[in-house]
Enzyme design. Structure first.
Site, PDB file in Angstrom:
ATOM      1  CG  HIS A 104      24.873 -24.103 -15.490  1.00  0.00           C
ATOM      2  ND1 HIS A 104      26.035 -23.968 -16.301  1.00  0.00           N
ATOM      3  CD2 HIS A 104      24.090 -23.116 -15.799  1.00  0.00           C
ATOM      4  CE1 HIS A 104      26.012 -23.002 -16.987  1.00  0.00           C
ATOM      5  NE2 HIS A 104      24.740 -22.386 -16.505  1.00  0.00           N
ATOM      6  CD  GLU A 105      21.334 -21.937 -13.336  1.00  0.00           C
ATOM      7  OE1 GLU A 105      21.544 -20.707 -13.012  1.00  0.00           O
ATOM      8  OE2 GLU A 105      21.166 -22.181 -14.420  1.00  0.00           O
ATOM      9  CG  HIS A 108      25.769 -18.552 -13.512  1.00  0.00           C
ATOM     10  ND1 HIS A 108      26.405 -18.119 -14.274  1.00  0.00           N
ATOM     11  CD2 HIS A 108      24.712 -19.362 -13.922  1.00  0.00           C
ATOM     12  CE1 HIS A 108      26.185 -18.788 -15.485  1.00  0.00           C
ATOM     13  NE2 HIS A 108      25.059 -19.316 -15.376  1.00  0.00           N
ATOM     14  CG  HIS A 112      27.730 -12.517  -7.268  1.00  0.00           C
ATOM     15  ND1 HIS A 112      26.987 -12.541  -6.472  1.00  0.00           N
ATOM     16  CD2 HIS A 112      27.994 -11.248  -7.857  1.00  0.00           C
ATOM     17  CE1 HIS A 112      26.681 -11.323  -6.307  1.00  0.00           C
ATOM     18  NE2 HIS A 112      27.216 -10.372  -6.954  1.00  0.00           N
TER      19      HIS A 112
END
Length: 235
Positions: A104-105, A108, A112
Site C-alpha cells: 500500500h505504501e 503512494h 508520486h
C-alpha cells in the site's frame, strides 16, 4: 442551554456523535484486523521490506529508499525525500498484513512517480492544512469569547472556519488517494507476491485501514457543520 453549577450544554455536539462513534469503530476494526492477519504468514515468506523493494524495482523506482521506523501502523511514504518508512511489524514481518501494508505504501510512491492528480492536489494543500490544524482552534475559541474583534471585516470565529475548510478539503482529497493506493497494492501483489487465494485476506487489512480515513473525513465534515451552525446562531 445553561444548567446549575455553571455547566453548559452545547446542543451542536450532537452533530459530532455519529462521526465519533464511527471513528471509534474504525480504529478498533483496523487494529483487530491488522493483528489478526499479522499472525497469518504468507506462503512466499518475504518480509514487508523485501516486498516493498521488489515492487519499487519492478516499477523502476530504484531511487526510493526504504527505512525502518518505530511504532505500529506508522508506515508512510514521504514524497519530499522519496523515502518509504515501514514500522517493525511490517518491515520485518512475513505475514499477509505486513506485505499488504508495505505494498500500500509503495502504491503512494507509484502515485508520486506517475503524477497521480489527487496526490498532487493533496501534497499542494498539505502545508496549508497543517498550518490551519495548528491555529484553527485558537481562532475559534478566541472568536467565541471575543466576538467583537474583527480582522478585515471578519470575526475570529469566521476566520477559524475558513482555515478549517483547508483541513476538511485535505481529508476529502485523501480518500481517493488512499483507495487508489490500495488498488495499486493489490494489483502489484496478486500473482506476483501473494497467491490469488491469499488476496482476500490482504484486502480485508487494506479495507479496514481505509475505514480510518473515511472516519476522519466524516469527523472533519461534521465538525465543519457544527462550526457553521454555531456561527449562524451567533449572527
Amino acid at each position: 442551554m445553561y444548567y446549575p453549577f455553571g455547566f453548559y450544554f452545547d446542543p451542536t455536539i450532537i452533530l459530532l456523535i455519529p462521526a465519533i462513534l464511527f471513528a471509534t469503530y474504525a480504529q478498533t476494526k483496523v487494529k483487530t484486523t491488522f493483528n489478526k492477519y499479522l499472525r497469518v504468514g504468507s506462503r512466499t515468506g518475504y518480509t514487508g521490506a523485501q516486498v516493498a523493494r521488489m515492487i519499487l524495482d519492478r516499477n523502476d523506482l530504484h531511487d526510493v529508499r526504504i527505512e525502518h521506523i518505530s511504532g505500529k501502523l506508522t508506515d508512510h511514504y514521504d514524497p519530499r525525500t522519496k523515502v518509504l518508512r515501514l514500522s517493525s511489524p511490517v518491515y520485518n514481518g512475513t505475514s499477509l498484513a505486513s506485505q499488504g501494508v508495505a505494498a500500500h505504501e509503495v502504491g503512494h510512491a507509484i502515485q508520486h512517480a506517475n503524477g497521480y492528480f489527487p496526490l498532487v492536489v493533496r501534497n499542494s494543500i498539505a502545508p496549508v492544512a497543517s498550518f490551519s490544524a495548528r491555529f484553527v482552534w485558537i481562532l475559534i475559541i478566541a472568536g467565541l469569547f471575543m466576538p467583537y474583534i474583527r480582522i478585515f471585516g471578519f470575526g475570529l470565529l469566521e476566520l477559524g472556519i475558513v482555515l478549517y475548510l483547508a483541513v476538511v478539503l485535505f481529508q476529502v482529497i485523501t480518500l481517493p488517494v488512499e483507495f487508489n493506493a490500495s488498488s495499486r497494492a493489490l494489483a502489484q501483489l496478486e500473482g506476483y507476491v501473494v497467491s490469488r487465494d491469499e488476496i482476500p485476506a490482504v484486502k480485508k487489512v487494506l479495507d479496514a485501514a481505509a475505514l480510518t480515513y473515511v472516519a476522519a473525513t466524516l469527523v472533519a465534515v461534521a465538525q465543519l457543520m457544527r462550526l457553521l451552525v454555531i456561527s449562524g446562531r451567533r449572527d
